[in-house]
Motif scaffolding. Structure first.
Motif, PDB file in Angstrom:
ATOM      1  N   ARG A  26    -204.002   4.205 -91.638  1.00 52.70           N
ATOM      2  CA  ARG A  26    -205.371   4.046 -91.147  1.00 52.70           C
ATOM      3  C   ARG A  26    -205.692   2.557 -91.066  1.00 52.70           C
ATOM      4  N   ILE A  27    -205.192   1.926 -90.039  1.00 58.49           N
ATOM      5  CA  ILE A  27    -205.269   0.473 -89.921  1.00 58.49           C
ATOM      6  C   ILE A  27    -206.709  -0.008 -89.782  1.00 58.49           C
ATOM      7  N   VAL A  28    -207.500   0.637 -88.939  1.00 55.01           N
ATOM      8  CA  VAL A  28    -208.875   0.187 -88.730  1.00 55.01           C
ATOM      9  C   VAL A  28    -209.681   0.335 -90.018  1.00 55.01           C
ATOM     10  N   ARG A  29    -209.555   1.477 -90.683  1.00 59.29           N
ATOM     11  CA  ARG A  29    -210.291   1.695 -91.928  1.00 59.29           C
ATOM     12  C   ARG A  29    -209.861   0.681 -92.986  1.00 59.29           C
ATOM     13  N   ASN A  30    -208.552   0.460 -93.124  1.00 58.56           N
ATOM     14  CA  ASN A  30    -208.058  -0.484 -94.126  1.00 58.56           C
ATOM     15  C   ASN A  30    -208.507  -1.910 -93.821  1.00 58.56           C
ATOM     16  N   THR A  31    -208.518  -2.266 -92.546  1.00 63.29           N
ATOM     17  CA  THR A  31    -208.952  -3.607 -92.159  1.00 63.29           C
ATOM     18  C   THR A  31    -210.426  -3.818 -92.461  1.00 63.29           C
ATOM     19  N   LEU A  32    -211.247  -2.837 -92.102  1.00 68.93           N
ATOM     20  CA  LEU A  32    -212.680  -2.936 -92.391  1.00 68.93           C
ATOM     21  C   LEU A  32    -212.946  -2.992 -93.893  1.00 68.93           C
ATOM     22  N   ARG A  33    -212.242  -2.160 -94.641  1.00 71.29           N
ATOM     23  CA  ARG A  33    -212.426  -2.150 -96.092  1.00 71.29           C
ATOM     24  C   ARG A  33    -212.024  -3.493 -96.695  1.00 71.29           C
ATOM     25  N   ALA A  34    -210.902  -4.050 -96.246  1.00 70.86           N
ATOM     26  CA  ALA A  34    -210.454  -5.349 -96.758  1.00 70.86           C
ATOM     27  C   ALA A  34    -211.462  -6.440 -96.405  1.00 70.86           C
ATOM     28  N   PHE A  35    -211.989  -6.393 -95.190  1.00 71.65           N
ATOM     29  CA  PHE A  35    -212.974  -7.385 -94.760  1.00 71.65           C
ATOM     30  C   PHE A  35    -214.236  -7.303 -95.609  1.00 71.65           C
ATOM     31  N   ILE A  36    -214.721  -6.092 -95.817  1.00 73.55           N
ATOM     32  CA  ILE A  36    -215.960  -5.903 -96.585  1.00 73.55           C
ATOM     33  C   ILE A  36    -215.756  -6.283 -98.048  1.00 73.55           C
ATOM     34  N   VAL A  37    -214.668  -5.823 -98.663  1.00 74.26           N
ATOM     35  CA  VAL A  37    -214.417  -6.120-100.075  1.00 74.26           C
ATOM     36  C   VAL A  37    -214.200  -7.614-100.284  1.00 74.26           C
TER      37      VAL A  37
END
Length: 154
Positions: A26-37
């Protein structure tokens, strides 16, 4: 002489099975989560720095070092209590914000090798993983300073 019992067809079937059973990334979800965290960790650092400026009467140029020290301390404590590793698995690359990720790496290695003693265990092994980061940082800083010196003195 060793004879392989696994045929090329068996290997190909196995590779197809692995591809079919592997969960989708889940690249988009993981990228968004990494960005937010990562952003939230940086925001926490900004809040800590603001507290040092407002209540510790630090100048804005002086508040950076104690802010970094607090972030390092917090990450080391959370690593020692086993919280940071679970958080990092969920947060992904966002938890690798340089200061906290580096603190986690150093603390994890020190905890893992503490039974081998202070010098050979903790001192020798905690820099195996983080040593290259330190070397890269020092060398990079040297070359950036050299480039800046050349630009300013030309």
């Amino acid at each position: 002489m060793c004879v392989s019992l696994v045929t090329k067809e068996d290997r190909l079937r196995y590779q197809e099975l692995v591809k079919r059973e592997r969960p989708a990334r889940r690249i988009v979800r993981n990228t968004l989560r990494a960005f937010i965290v990562g952003g939230l960790i940086c925001e926490l650092g900004q809040v800590i720095q603001t507290l040092f400026i407002r209540y510790g009467h630090f100048k804005p140029t002086e508040a950076g070092n104690p802010t970094v020290a607090v972030l390092i301390f917090l990450a080391a404590c959370f690593t020692a209590f086993g919280v940071y590793d679970r958080f990092a698995q969920w947060a992904g690359a966002g938890s690798a914000v340089p200061v906290t990720g580096f603190s986690n790496t150093m603390t994890s290695a020190a905890m893992e090798h503490r039974s081998e003693g202070l010098v050979a265990g903790i001192g020798g092994n905690m820099f195996k993983v983080s040593g290259p980061v330190i070397v890269y940082g020092v060398v990079s800083a040297f070359f950036i300073a050299l480039i800046r010196y050349i630009i300013e003195h030309l």
